[in-house]
Design an enzyme around this catalytic site. Sequence first.
Site, PDB file in Angstrom:
ATOM      1  N   TYR A   6      42.965  40.396  52.462  1.00  0.00           N
ATOM      2  CA  TYR A   6      41.995  39.138  52.464  1.00  0.00           C
ATOM      3  C   TYR A   6      41.807  38.405  53.474  1.00  0.00           C
ATOM      4  O   TYR A   6      41.164  37.249  53.503  1.00  0.00           O
ATOM      5  CB  TYR A   6      42.401  38.410  50.944  1.00  0.00           C
ATOM      6  CG  TYR A   6      42.280  39.347  49.824  1.00  0.00           C
ATOM      7  CD1 TYR A   6      42.109  40.440  49.802  1.00  0.00           C
ATOM      8  CD2 TYR A   6      42.966  38.550  48.632  1.00  0.00           C
ATOM      9  CE1 TYR A   6      42.086  41.278  48.546  1.00  0.00           C
ATOM     10  CE2 TYR A   6      43.247  39.383  47.386  1.00  0.00           C
ATOM     11  CZ  TYR A   6      42.557  40.686  47.323  1.00  0.00           C
ATOM     12  OH  TYR A   6      42.579  41.194  46.026  1.00  0.00           O
ATOM     13  N   SER A  11      39.347  40.567  37.957  1.00  0.00           N
ATOM     14  CA  SER A  11      38.050  40.468  37.399  1.00  0.00           C
ATOM     15  C   SER A  11      37.752  40.245  36.146  1.00  0.00           C
ATOM     16  O   SER A  11      36.605  40.841  35.528  1.00  0.00           O
ATOM     17  CB  SER A  11      36.859  41.319  38.147  1.00  0.00           C
ATOM     18  OG  SER A  11      37.070  41.264  39.581  1.00  0.00           O
ATOM     19  N   PRO A  12      38.527  39.369  35.121  1.00  0.00           N
ATOM     20  CA  PRO A  12      38.131  39.290  34.051  1.00  0.00           C
ATOM     21  C   PRO A  12      36.897  38.773  33.574  1.00  0.00           C
ATOM     22  O   PRO A  12      36.205  39.000  32.384  1.00  0.00           O
ATOM     23  CB  PRO A  12      39.526  38.576  33.180  1.00  0.00           C
ATOM     24  CG  PRO A  12      39.844  37.739  34.603  1.00  0.00           C
ATOM     25  CD  PRO A  12      39.653  38.527  35.731  1.00  0.00           C
ATOM     26  N   ARG A  66      33.360  39.194  37.846  1.00  0.00           N
ATOM     27  CA  ARG A  66      33.061  38.443  38.879  1.00  0.00           C
ATOM     28  C   ARG A  66      31.916  37.431  38.936  1.00  0.00           C
ATOM     29  O   ARG A  66      30.905  37.317  39.529  1.00  0.00           O
ATOM     30  CB  ARG A  66      32.594  39.492  40.050  1.00  0.00           C
ATOM     31  CG  ARG A  66      33.913  40.494  40.492  1.00  0.00           C
ATOM     32  CD  ARG A  66      33.593  41.313  41.662  1.00  0.00           C
ATOM     33  NE  ARG A  66      33.137  42.711  41.158  1.00  0.00           N
ATOM     34  CZ  ARG A  66      33.865  43.778  40.672  1.00  0.00           C
ATOM     35  NH1 ARG A  66      35.105  43.358  40.253  1.00  0.00           N
ATOM     36  NH2 ARG A  66      33.250  44.900  40.628  1.00  0.00           N
TER      37      ARG A  66
HETATM   38  N1  LIG Z   1      37.474  41.600  42.852  1.00  0.00           N
HETATM   39  C1  LIG Z   1      38.297  42.451  43.181  1.00  0.00           C
HETATM   40  O1  LIG Z   1      37.643  43.664  43.524  1.00  0.00           O
HETATM   41  C2  LIG Z   1      39.672  42.531  43.240  1.00  0.00           C
HETATM   42  C3  LIG Z   1      40.399  43.761  43.499  1.00  0.00           C
HETATM   43  C4  LIG Z   1      41.822  43.592  43.348  1.00  0.00           C
HETATM   44  C5  LIG Z   1      42.567  42.454  42.978  1.00  0.00           C
HETATM   45  N2  LIG Z   1      41.857  41.514  42.751  1.00  0.00           N
HETATM   46  C6  LIG Z   1      42.660  40.075  42.343  1.00  0.00           C
HETATM   47  O2  LIG Z   1      41.762  39.461  41.285  1.00  0.00           O
HETATM   48  C7  LIG Z   1      41.482  38.355  41.386  1.00  0.00           C
HETATM   49  C8  LIG Z   1      40.361  37.841  40.495  1.00  0.00           C
HETATM   50  O3  LIG Z   1      39.543  38.853  40.851  1.00  0.00           O
HETATM   51  P1  LIG Z   1      37.795  38.325  40.851  1.00  0.00           P
HETATM   52  O4  LIG Z   1      37.833  37.139  42.003  1.00  0.00           O
HETATM   53  O5  LIG Z   1      36.988  39.319  41.109  1.00  0.00           O
HETATM   54  O6  LIG Z   1      37.949  37.582  39.491  1.00  0.00           O
HETATM   55  P2  LIG Z   1      36.722  36.670  38.559  1.00  0.00           P
HETATM   56  O7  LIG Z   1      37.182  35.632  38.248  1.00  0.00           O
HETATM   57  O8  LIG Z   1      36.313  37.548  37.675  1.00  0.00           O
HETATM   58  O9  LIG Z   1      35.673  36.581  39.690  1.00  0.00           O
HETATM   59  C9  LIG Z   1      35.564  35.452  40.573  1.00  0.00           C
HETATM   60  C10 LIG Z   1      34.059  35.236  40.561  1.00  0.00           C
HETATM   61  O10 LIG Z   1      33.697  34.439  39.269  1.00  0.00           O
HETATM   62  C11 LIG Z   1      33.307  32.946  39.381  1.00  0.00           C
HETATM   63  N3  LIG Z   1      34.047  32.412  38.292  1.00  0.00           N
HETATM   64  C12 LIG Z   1      35.234  32.530  37.907  1.00  0.00           C
HETATM   65  N4  LIG Z   1      35.439  31.637  36.861  1.00  0.00           N
HETATM   66  C13 LIG Z   1      34.432  30.996  36.563  1.00  0.00           C
HETATM   67  C14 LIG Z   1      33.927  29.942  35.754  1.00  0.00           C
HETATM   68  N5  LIG Z   1      34.535  29.470  34.776  1.00  0.00           N
HETATM   69  N6  LIG Z   1      32.658  29.585  36.028  1.00  0.00           N
HETATM   70  C15 LIG Z   1      31.810  30.050  36.983  1.00  0.00           C
HETATM   71  N7  LIG Z   1      32.202  31.074  37.629  1.00  0.00           N
HETATM   72  C16 LIG Z   1      33.466  31.229  37.821  1.00  0.00           C
HETATM   73  C17 LIG Z   1      33.996  32.470  40.601  1.00  0.00           C
HETATM   74  O11 LIG Z   1      33.355  31.372  41.189  1.00  0.00           O
HETATM   75  P3  LIG Z   1      33.820  30.234  41.709  1.00  0.00           P
HETATM   76  O12 LIG Z   1      34.417  30.710  43.222  1.00  0.00           O
HETATM   77  O13 LIG Z   1      32.574  29.239  42.068  1.00  0.00           O
HETATM   78  O14 LIG Z   1      34.856  29.700  41.145  1.00  0.00           O
HETATM   79  C18 LIG Z   1      33.949  33.768  41.545  1.00  0.00           C
HETATM   80  O15 LIG Z   1      32.783  33.767  42.227  1.00  0.00           O
HETATM   81  C19 LIG Z   1      41.189  38.162  42.890  1.00  0.00           C
HETATM   82  O16 LIG Z   1      41.284  36.915  43.571  1.00  0.00           O
HETATM   83  C20 LIG Z   1      42.246  38.956  43.708  1.00  0.00           C
HETATM   84  O17 LIG Z   1      43.393  38.466  43.886  1.00  0.00           O
HETATM   85  C21 LIG Z   1      40.377  41.214  42.739  1.00  0.00           C
END
Ligand SMILES: NC(=O)c1ccc[n+]([C@@H]2O[C@H](COP(=O)([O-])OP(=O)(O)OC[C@H]3O[C@@H](n4cnc5c(N)ncnc54)[C@H](OP(=O)(O)O)[C@@H]3O)[C@@H](O)[C@H]2O)c1
Length: 393
Positions: free
Chosen positions: A54, A195-196, A199
């Site tokens: 990252y 990503s619960p 995203r």
């Molecule tokens: N995505 C992947 O492919 C992946 C792969 C392997 C591991 N991971 C790990 O898992 C973690 C979580 O994955 P993710 O980042 O995809 O999770 P996520 O929480 O499903 O998605 C993040 C996105 O959702 C938005 N979001 C989250 N909560 C919100 C809320 N309450 N209201 C409005 N928008 C909200 C965030 O916006 P804001 O930024 O505006 O808060 C961001 O744009 C990663 O940071 C990483 O450590 C991810």
Amino acid sequence: MKVRQHHDLSISELGVGCYALSGVYGRKDPGEFIQMLHRACEMGVTFFDTAAAYGEDAERVLGEGVASYRNEVIIATKIGPSESGGPDLSPQHIRASCERSLRNLGTDWIDVYQVHYDDPNTPVEVTIGALEDLQREGKIRHYGLSHLPLPRVEQYLQSGRPSTMLMELSAVSREARSTLLPLCRAHGLAGIAFSPTGRGLLTGRFDAGTTFPPGDLRRIDPLFQRERFSSGLRIAARLAEIAARHGKTPVQAAIAWVLAQPGIVCALSGPSTIEHLEENAGGTGWEFDAEEMVSFERFLSQEEAGLRRAQHRAVHDILAAPLPPDTSQAFTDLVYAVETAILLGLFDEADVIAPFRELFGLQNRQDADARRQMVAIQARLREMLPAPESTDR
Ligand SMILES: NC(=O)c1ccc[n+]([C@@H]2O[C@H](COP(=O)([O-])OP(=O)(O)OC[C@H]3O[C@@H](n4cnc5c(N)ncnc54)[C@H](OP(=O)(O)O)[C@@H]3O)[C@@H](O)[C@H]2O)c1
């Protein structure tokens, strides 16, 4: 914040990840992110995830953000890519990568060191040996698995003792329920669902007209394309109805659903603001009623059946019809076709890795040569596709 105990790891039901610091969801302010991490620690979040891939900032910011809570929190990071950018799970690289991560994180130990990507050139036993050496030296406490093909996961389970398994899991990405989660339960690994919120899709703040700025991963993410996005929006609306009955927000229902999946220990979300973090924390500590769960699962099964039919058609259409004149759209369509065909079992991941990498080499190119190469990749993929009669289910 409730924790779920896994061996000597006290894992909070809500985890916080640092993927956003790589810029995939647009530029984030590191200062604001650090404040969000402080607040998370105050609220009792104990599980924090990052990765060398990252970017160094993602490890540095995490290390700084949780420094005053170091003994209470679990830092999970991942083995970094090689100099050339590809996966390398050789002992020399794992050791060098671990040392670099320790420096970036400003810590003497990593709580969970995860295998980020597969390296087909290094035997699993050799990688496990290197990880166990680091464990004996106290540089890492546990090791875990992340984006690996299923047969590879099985090899790690046979030959080693991984503690955690990271998997994408949300109401709009349910594949892991039939693949990785049963393995977690059978082998006693903690399932960490990333990503619960889908995203952001399950926040209820998107609609069919939502577009993303250049550089935002969701411009090409299959979850936000075509019939998959439409289905996701319907699922988000259904979660919003359940949430309203409990005085919760849609994203809180999305997180509660993930935490109800047997084998899941932590819903790892990726907020970048305190406001979003606090909202997500409200996804823990409550449950759907039994009847709500049954009726939501029935609804998901119907969605699944309709989506699969539409996706079979889409894969065939994308690979058979002339590519759209806009090269960016052609790129996005081909990514969708490949990732969807893998999900549907039409392509074996190992077989398409080479054309997929070539395709990504063409991202952001608009010239005629890039287009010619995309057309050639499309033809190769078309040849690999089983005949429509045997795939239309
Ligand atoms: N995505 C992947 O492919 C992946 C792969 C392997 C591991 N991971 C790990 O898992 C973690 C979580 O994955 P993710 O980042 O995809 O999770 P996520 O929480 O499903 O998605 C993040 C996105 O959702 C938005 N979001 C989250 N909560 C919100 C809320 N309450 N209201 C409005 N928008 C909200 C965030 O916006 P804001 O930024 O505006 O808060 C961001 O744009 C990663 O940071 C990483 O450590 C991810």
